[in-house]
Design a protein around this motif. Structure first.
Motif, PDB file in Angstrom:
ATOM      1  N   ASP A 364       0.965  -1.313   0.051  1.00 23.57           N
ATOM      2  CA  ASP A 364      -0.175  -0.138   0.003  1.00 23.57           C
ATOM      3  C   ASP A 364       0.969   1.080  -0.015  1.00 23.57           C
ATOM      4  OD1 ASP A 364      -1.663   2.027   0.721  1.00 23.57           O
ATOM      5  OD2 ASP A 364      -2.763   1.031   2.343  1.00 23.57           O
ATOM      6  N   GLU A 365       0.801   2.112  -1.011  1.00 27.00           N
ATOM      7  CA  GLU A 365       1.627   3.310  -1.241  1.00 27.00           C
ATOM      8  C   GLU A 365       1.545   4.142  -0.153  1.00 27.00           C
ATOM      9  OE1 GLU A 365       0.799   5.269  -4.836  1.00 27.00           O
ATOM     10  OE2 GLU A 365      -1.081   5.962  -4.134  1.00 27.00           O
ATOM     11  N   LYS A 366       0.624   4.214   0.609  1.00 28.56           N
ATOM     12  CA  LYS A 366       0.399   5.141   1.743  1.00 28.56           C
ATOM     13  C   LYS A 366       0.914   4.423   2.940  1.00 28.56           C
ATOM     14  CE  LYS A 366      -2.922   8.123   3.968  1.00 28.56           C
ATOM     15  NZ  LYS A 366      -4.482   8.509   4.007  1.00 28.56           N
ATOM     16  N   ASN A 367       0.612   3.163   3.181  1.00 33.20           N
ATOM     17  CA  ASN A 367       1.003   2.351   4.407  1.00 33.20           C
ATOM     18  C   ASN A 367       2.389   2.372   4.420  1.00 33.20           C
ATOM     19  OD1 ASN A 367       1.563  -0.554   5.278  1.00 33.20           O
ATOM     20  ND2 ASN A 367       0.290   0.207   6.899  1.00 33.20           N
ATOM     21  N   ALA A 368       2.985   2.110   3.432  1.00 32.31           N
ATOM     22  CA  ALA A 368       4.506   1.796   3.345  1.00 32.31           C
ATOM     23  C   ALA A 368       5.459   2.562   2.698  1.00 32.31           C
ATOM     24  CB  ALA A 368       4.700   0.287   2.607  1.00 32.31           C
ATOM     25  N   ALA A 369       4.989   3.808   2.811  1.00 36.45           N
ATOM     26  CA  ALA A 369       5.726   4.896   2.286  1.00 36.45           C
ATOM     27  C   ALA A 369       6.954   5.126   2.851  1.00 36.45           C
ATOM     28  CB  ALA A 369       5.064   6.263   2.395  1.00 36.45           C
ATOM     29  N   THR A 370       7.173   4.676   4.171  1.00 35.31           N
ATOM     30  CA  THR A 370       8.536   4.971   5.055  1.00 35.31           C
ATOM     31  C   THR A 370       9.382   3.811   4.548  1.00 35.31           C
ATOM     32  OG1 THR A 370       7.652   3.716   6.677  1.00 35.31           O
ATOM     33  CG2 THR A 370       7.334   5.836   6.769  1.00 35.31           C
ATOM     34  N   ILE A 371       9.183   2.738   3.807  1.00 35.47           N
ATOM     35  CA  ILE A 371      10.381   1.823   3.634  1.00 35.47           C
ATOM     36  C   ILE A 371      10.507   1.835   1.927  1.00 35.47           C
ATOM     37  CG2 ILE A 371       9.380   0.395   5.447  1.00 35.47           C
ATOM     38  CD1 ILE A 371       8.263  -1.553   3.396  1.00 35.47           C
ATOM     39  N   THR A 372       9.828   2.493   1.056  1.00 36.99           N
ATOM     40  CA  THR A 372      10.036   2.197  -0.355  1.00 36.99           C
ATOM     41  C   THR A 372      11.465   2.425  -0.728  1.00 36.99           C
ATOM     42  OG1 THR A 372       9.021   4.330  -0.619  1.00 36.99           O
ATOM     43  CG2 THR A 372       7.726   2.329  -0.994  1.00 36.99           C
ATOM     44  N   ALA A 384       3.278  -0.516  -6.080  1.00 38.01           N
ATOM     45  CA  ALA A 384       2.476   0.209  -5.223  1.00 38.01           C
ATOM     46  C   ALA A 384       1.101   0.309  -5.380  1.00 38.01           C
ATOM     47  CB  ALA A 384       3.191   1.982  -5.015  1.00 38.01           C
ATOM     48  N   MET A 385       0.211   0.071  -4.433  1.00 40.08           N
ATOM     49  CA  MET A 385      -1.229  -0.092  -4.689  1.00 40.08           C
ATOM     50  C   MET A 385      -1.937   1.240  -4.236  1.00 40.08           C
ATOM     51  SD  MET A 385      -1.825  -3.906  -3.278  1.00 40.08           S
ATOM     52  CE  MET A 385      -3.742  -3.896  -3.484  1.00 40.08           C
ATOM     53  N   HIS A 386      -2.770   1.801  -5.006  1.00 38.53           N
ATOM     54  CA  HIS A 386      -3.451   3.275  -4.717  1.00 38.53           C
ATOM     55  C   HIS A 386      -4.905   2.563  -3.464  1.00 38.53           C
ATOM     56  CE1 HIS A 386      -0.967   5.006  -7.508  1.00 38.53           C
ATOM     57  NE2 HIS A 386      -1.705   4.467  -8.413  1.00 38.53           N
ATOM     58  N   MET A 387      -5.454   3.521  -3.291  1.00 39.36           N
ATOM     59  CA  MET A 387      -6.455   3.400  -2.315  1.00 39.36           C
ATOM     60  C   MET A 387      -7.567   2.464  -3.100  1.00 39.36           C
ATOM     61  SD  MET A 387      -9.262   6.237  -0.590  1.00 39.36           S
ATOM     62  CE  MET A 387      -7.945   7.240  -0.020  1.00 39.36           C
ATOM     63  N   SER A 388      -7.981   2.777  -4.170  1.00 35.51           N
ATOM     64  CA  SER A 388      -8.853   2.001  -4.672  1.00 35.51           C
ATOM     65  C   SER A 388      -8.514   0.508  -4.823  1.00 35.51           C
ATOM     66  CB  SER A 388      -9.290   2.699  -6.213  1.00 35.51           C
ATOM     67  OG  SER A 388      -8.365   2.521  -7.011  1.00 35.51           O
ATOM     68  N   GLU A 389      -7.251   0.325  -5.151  1.00 29.35           N
ATOM     69  CA  GLU A 389      -6.771  -0.918  -5.146  1.00 29.35           C
ATOM     70  C   GLU A 389      -6.965  -1.877  -3.862  1.00 29.35           C
ATOM     71  OE1 GLU A 389      -4.082  -0.267  -9.156  1.00 29.35           O
ATOM     72  OE2 GLU A 389      -3.252   0.447  -6.918  1.00 29.35           O
ATOM     73  N   VAL A 390      -6.444  -1.019  -2.843  1.00 24.87           N
ATOM     74  CA  VAL A 390      -6.268  -1.623  -1.432  1.00 24.87           C
ATOM     75  C   VAL A 390      -7.853  -2.005  -0.964  1.00 24.87           C
ATOM     76  CG1 VAL A 390      -5.913  -1.107   1.127  1.00 24.87           C
ATOM     77  CG2 VAL A 390      -4.269  -0.233  -0.823  1.00 24.87           C
ATOM     78  N   ALA A 391      -8.675  -1.023  -1.448  1.00 23.05           N
ATOM     79  CA  ALA A 391     -10.310  -1.363  -1.102  1.00 23.05           C
ATOM     80  C   ALA A 391     -10.507  -2.492  -1.777  1.00 23.05           C
ATOM     81  CB  ALA A 391     -11.059  -0.165  -1.501  1.00 23.05           C
ATOM     82  N   ALA A 392     -10.306  -2.711  -3.275  1.00 24.84           N
ATOM     83  CA  ALA A 392     -10.772  -3.975  -3.870  1.00 24.84           C
ATOM     84  C   ALA A 392     -10.233  -4.994  -3.493  1.00 24.84           C
ATOM     85  CB  ALA A 392     -10.267  -3.664  -5.490  1.00 24.84           C
ATOM     86  N   ALA A 393      -8.902  -4.994  -2.904  1.00 27.80           N
ATOM     87  CA  ALA A 393      -8.378  -6.083  -2.456  1.00 27.80           C
ATOM     88  C   ALA A 393      -9.074  -6.717  -1.007  1.00 27.80           C
ATOM     89  CB  ALA A 393      -6.833  -5.936  -1.811  1.00 27.80           C
ATOM     90  N   PHE A 394      -9.678  -5.753  -0.284  1.00 25.76           N
ATOM     91  CA  PHE A 394     -10.518  -5.990   0.913  1.00 25.76           C
ATOM     92  C   PHE A 394     -11.625  -6.577   0.405  1.00 25.76           C
ATOM     93  CE2 PHE A 394     -14.223  -4.520   3.703  1.00 25.76           C
ATOM     94  CZ  PHE A 394     -13.874  -5.228   4.642  1.00 25.76           C
ATOM     95  N   ASP A 395     -12.373  -6.175  -0.412  1.00 26.97           N
ATOM     96  CA  ASP A 395     -13.674  -6.514  -0.993  1.00 26.97           C
ATOM     97  C   ASP A 395     -13.494  -8.076  -1.409  1.00 26.97           C
ATOM     98  OD1 ASP A 395     -15.155  -4.436  -0.071  1.00 26.97           O
ATOM     99  OD2 ASP A 395     -14.694  -3.504  -2.195  1.00 26.97           O
TER     100      ASP A 395
END
Length: 493
Positions: A364-372, A384-395
């Motif tokens: 997740d590009e936002k969650n893991a920004a500190t280690i990229t 790096a996954m965007h917010m909509s992709e992270v949400a798609a992964a959840f669903d």
């Protein structure tokens, strides 16, 4: 404090003086009563004057009793906001000869804005204030006695960690958080929300909290019923009206808001920010745990695995999970590692990539920004996954668990994490969700990692490969060949 500010040409409204008096309250031992203090009030009400008065008092009135140099770090989400705060303070100081007599130097160079005082008697190094934009590295190298955090609704946990740990060895420290209501799924507001929750809590603490909001706006049920057209509601949320912000301006903002239920007006002008509903996280988003338990298999990841890395709350721990397509069509998921911090991740990913012939690393590009940057230095390419992709992964994960598509080896820690995980809304308007930690004692990073790995596996399977070449197509903006000659598909958008 108000009299000192007025003597310096900063004239505070009654509500601003009330805030300043609370900020400088002390306990029986003479220490700051609040080691952290949050202020929530809508824009254009005069937060800037409070910040100037606060900076002035800490810089000129309250030296450290041990005579060591005092450092004030004034931060903002954007550098232009930090510079604006610097220019306002600089203007006040330079207009007062009695203050300028104590100033050694005013730094105006880009990125080095600050005011350095002359050393006090017995001092080797002087007191000073610096203005910086927040990042995961801001503040490093300084030991901050006082941290000012403007635009607190836009403060990531990584940026806060870089700042707050500068105070580890500082006696009588204080942090000031000043901001507006964050927009769900847009602002990275975990830090400010935590201050709000501690400040609103009934039990005594060292957290101070003030908010100018309509009555009942902290209650999720009452907040929905607040009449956003009521001038009395406008007055409750705007202490500087009508002399700083006019009623006609507020009325225009109300009438021009086209969001459903005047949601934007309620957030931006009325500061309506309800607590998270009690019991809202009791269900982990329709996951059928019976289906999960029924699909435990005696199989472990072996080859062509999609790997996912997730950083837990506050960066205190991290997890790696994987997903693999089995010959029967099922998707096998597995928790691979959870350890403290993040420094271990690059080497562990290298090892797992070789061992499991990994075809893709996702995060997740936002969650893991500190280690990229650490991954890039280690030669690890990732998607790096965007917010909509992270949400798609959840669903997708919920659907696949309930449908029996996902299978897993016997891993109690993964089952416990899934059972405790709860949904978190990332974007209210689009109803985008992801996983969050429901039980403070059970990390959710393994569940999030499993979810991202499933999505990464599906993404890698959707990419066409050339029949003329044995290696898969590489879609990346980064240079360098696939490492180790492995069957690796790397995508970086």
């Amino acid at each position: 404090m108000t009299a000192f500010a007025a003597a310096c040409g900063v004239h505070l409204d009654p509500w601003q003086s009330y805030v300043i008096d609370a900020l400088f309250a002390v306990d029986a031992a003479g220490q700051w009563a609040a080691t952290e203090f949050g202020l929530l009030v809508s824009r254009q009400n005069g937060k800037g004057e409070i910040l100037v008065a606060y900076d002035l008092a800490h810089l000129f009135l309250f030296p450290r009793p041990d005579n060591r140099p005092k450092m004030i770090l004034h931060t903002a989400h954007e550098m232009k906001t930090a510079i604006n705060g610097f220019q306002r303070l600089k203007g006040v100081v330079e207009s007062q000869p009695q203050l300028m007599r104590r100033v050694h130097q005013v730094y105006t160079a880009n990125g080095q804005e600050g005011i350095i005082l002359r050393p006090r008697k017995g001092q080797t190094l002087p007191d000073q204030i610096r203005f910086v934009a927040r990042s995961k590295n801001s503040g490093r190298g300084f030991s901050g006695d006082v941290l000012v955090q403007d635009e607190a609704q836009e403060e990531s946990q990584a940026a806060h960690n870089a700042l707050t740990y500068t105070q580890s060895a500082v006696p009588n420290r204080q942090e000031l958080f000043m901001g507006t209501v964050p927009e769900e799924g847009v602002n990275d507001s975990e830090v400010f929300e935590g201050v709000r929750d501690r400040g609103r809590a009934p039990k005594p603490s060292r957290t101070g909290w003030m908010e100018w909001t309509p009555h009942g706006s902290e209650d999720p049920e009452i907040a929905e019923t607040i009449d956003r057209a009521d001038p009395h509601v406008w007055a409750a949320a705007n202490p500087a009206a009508p002399h700083r912000i006019h009623w006609d301006t507020i009325r225009d903002q109300y009438e021009r808001d086209t969001t459903p239920g005047k949601e934007a007006f309620g957030r931006e002008r009325l500061s309506i920010w309800p607590n998270r509903p009690e019991g809202a996280d009791d269900s982990n988003s329709d996951v059928d745990m019976a289906a999960w338990n029924a699909h435990e298999v005696d199989a472990w990841l072996t080859r062509r695995v999609a790997l996912a890395v997730v950083i837990g709350r506050g960066g205190g721990y991290s997890s790696i999970c994987g997903a693999q397509r089995l010959d029967g069509g099922e998707i096998l998921v597995q928790h691979l590692a959870t350890n403290a911090g993040t420094l271990w991740i690059p080497e562990e990913l290298k090892t797992l990539r070789r061992k499991l012939a990994s075809r893709l690393i996702v995060l997740d590009e936002k969650n893991a920004a500190t280690i990229t940057s650490d991954l890039s230095r280690a030669g690890l390419r990732y998607m790096a996954m965007h917010m909509s992709e992270v949400a798609a992964a959840f669903d997708m994960t919920v659907e696949y668990i309930n449908g029996g598509v996902i299978v897993h080896p016997p891993q109690p820690e993964l089952t416990d994490a899934l059972e405790a995980a709860v949904p978190r809304v990332m974007n209210k308007g689009q109803a985008l969700k992801t996983w969050d930690q429901g039980d403070p004692l059970v990390p959710s990073s393994a569940v999030q990692g499993m979810s991202l790995a499933v999505w990464g596996l599906k993404k890698s399977e959707s990419q066409p490969t050339s029949s003329a070449a044995p290696a898969p197509q590489v879609l990346t903006a980064e240079t360098g060949p696939a490492n180790d000659g492995m069957d690796v598909l790397t995508m970086r958008f």
